[in-house]
Scaffold this motif. Sequence first.
Motif, PDB file in Angstrom:
ATOM      1  N   VAL A  83      26.729  35.878  40.434  1.00 50.02           N
ATOM      2  CA  VAL A  83      28.185  35.732  40.601  1.00 50.02           C
ATOM      3  C   VAL A  83      28.473  34.918  41.859  1.00 50.02           C
ATOM      4  O   VAL A  83      29.269  33.973  41.841  1.00 50.02           O
ATOM      5  CB  VAL A  83      28.875  37.123  40.696  1.00 50.02           C
ATOM      6  N   ALA A  84      27.803  35.289  42.953  1.00 51.02           N
ATOM      7  CA  ALA A  84      28.037  34.589  44.224  1.00 51.02           C
ATOM      8  C   ALA A  84      27.698  33.101  44.094  1.00 51.02           C
ATOM      9  O   ALA A  84      28.434  32.238  44.595  1.00 51.02           O
ATOM     10  CB  ALA A  84      27.199  35.233  45.331  1.00 51.02           C
ATOM     11  N   TRP A 115      36.395  38.709  44.005  1.00 51.14           N
ATOM     12  CA  TRP A 115      35.719  37.440  43.689  1.00 51.14           C
ATOM     13  C   TRP A 115      36.756  36.344  43.452  1.00 51.14           C
ATOM     14  O   TRP A 115      36.550  35.191  43.830  1.00 51.14           O
ATOM     15  CB  TRP A 115      34.833  37.600  42.446  1.00 51.14           C
ATOM     16  N   THR A 116      37.857  36.732  42.819  1.00 49.07           N
ATOM     17  CA  THR A 116      38.921  35.742  42.604  1.00 49.07           C
ATOM     18  C   THR A 116      39.450  35.260  43.950  1.00 49.07           C
ATOM     19  O   THR A 116      39.610  34.057  44.183  1.00 49.07           O
ATOM     20  CB  THR A 116      40.073  36.364  41.784  1.00 49.07           C
ATOM     21  N   ALA A 163      40.716  27.089  40.636  1.00 49.03           N
ATOM     22  CA  ALA A 163      40.619  27.902  41.860  1.00 49.03           C
ATOM     23  C   ALA A 163      40.350  29.376  41.566  1.00 49.03           C
ATOM     24  O   ALA A 163      39.638  30.041  42.318  1.00 49.03           O
ATOM     25  CB  ALA A 163      41.916  27.775  42.656  1.00 49.03           C
ATOM     26  N   ASN A 164      40.919  29.887  40.468  1.00 51.78           N
ATOM     27  CA  ASN A 164      40.898  31.351  40.287  1.00 51.78           C
ATOM     28  C   ASN A 164      39.811  31.848  39.332  1.00 51.78           C
ATOM     29  O   ASN A 164      39.916  32.964  38.800  1.00 51.78           O
ATOM     30  CB  ASN A 164      42.289  31.855  39.865  1.00 51.78           C
ATOM     31  N   ALA A 165      38.760  31.041  39.147  1.00 51.43           N
ATOM     32  CA  ALA A 165      37.713  31.408  38.176  1.00 51.43           C
ATOM     33  C   ALA A 165      36.803  32.538  38.654  1.00 51.43           C
ATOM     34  O   ALA A 165      36.005  33.064  37.871  1.00 51.43           O
ATOM     35  CB  ALA A 165      36.875  30.172  37.842  1.00 51.43           C
ATOM     36  N   GLY A 166      36.903  32.933  39.918  1.00 57.99           N
ATOM     37  CA  GLY A 166      35.976  33.943  40.446  1.00 57.99           C
ATOM     38  C   GLY A 166      35.979  35.241  39.662  1.00 57.99           C
ATOM     39  O   GLY A 166      34.931  35.856  39.438  1.00 57.99           O
TER      40      GLY A 166
END
Length: 351
Positions: free
Chosen positions: A305-306, A149-150, A285-288
């Motif tokens: 999440v998506a 996800w990230t 950017a890296n909050a996934g």
Amino acid sequence: MVSRPTRMTPPVECVRLFDAAAGLDGVIAIHSTALGPGAGGCRLWHYDDVDGALADALRLAEGMSYKNALAGLPFGGAKAVLRRPAGSFDRTALFRAFGRAVEALGGLYVTAEDVGTTVADMQDIAGVTRHVAGLPPAGGRAGGDPSPWTARGVFEAMQAAAAHTLGRDIAGLTVAVQGTGNVGADLCRRLADAGARLVIADPNPARRDRLAAIHGAEVVHVDDILRVEADILAPCALGGALNAESVGGLKARLVCGAANNQLAEPAVADLLMARGIAYVPDYVANAGGIISVSAEYLGEDEAEVAARVARIAPRVTALLERAAQEGRSPAVVADEMAEEVIAAGAQRAAA
Ligand code: NAD
């Protein structure tokens, strides 16, 4: 240009962790609980002493407060940093001891994977506390390794930033990826699929060379990756890659990657701006990953999440547009936006 002296708030709580029998030595830093429990991963890494681990934990916990706030998550910011024992050690004993410390905080801190920790470690922690995520997914619910996800969020953030800054899509661009670990490798796959040319570096030859073989990536030495000819630099290793010296040598016109704390100090944002290099703030950017972790903790499903990860790219576009209009660094603008969200949460909590 001068950076505002932001990010100076002290942590709410800092817990020293030490259990010689279990090999546990480190800290949990909780930076903010204004929006909810402090959430952030557990890092297991080589530190000469606990002061180094503490300094890293404080910086990383603060970053988590900003990241969680801007991603719209009902969590504050926290991080655990553990010193990796020398030689072989009993991982289960270490992570169970860590889990007991998490449990003692009664839900003030929620942990998950970070550099050096795995899903199996989270399972060990889950044996002693429920305040852990990053466990294997069950029944359509969110969960598991958050790295994909990230990587998805970073890739989509990069697409948005390339469109805004370079006026084109990823196909045909050269992307230098520093670090081909869990996130870096997945990001490389997405970039290769999108038609990018890859230049990669990682001190771990097995990971790096396998990736190079799959995607036809050019391999360079870790000391050279920050100054190779590339359109985009994606820092996906550890923090602090961007400092006065490395920024001076950058050829890329855009920086967008997964690593936390990419700027060695806040003023580096001004150096990037002065050189005309666009910067997508790391935590935007890296909050996934934390989006996945928090959904798992809250019992939400993968569709949620998506949907949240899909909001990263438009957020990046809006941020870059606002920064350009105001003639300010995206890093400073993002910090301000996150601070506003945190302050509003603190006000609600106090009301
Ligand atoms: P990882 O440990 O799987 O990968 C890191 C890689 O960087 C390793 O392969 C390591 O060998 C390499 N590396 C170390 N020093 C290097 C150097 N000087 N040059 C090039 N490579 C170097 O970690 P990860 O999960 O892929 O995370 C990467 C970064 O992204 C970290 O900063 C992490 O905090 C951040 N991050 C990760 C997630 C996630 O979901 N995993 C989420 C948000 C942020």
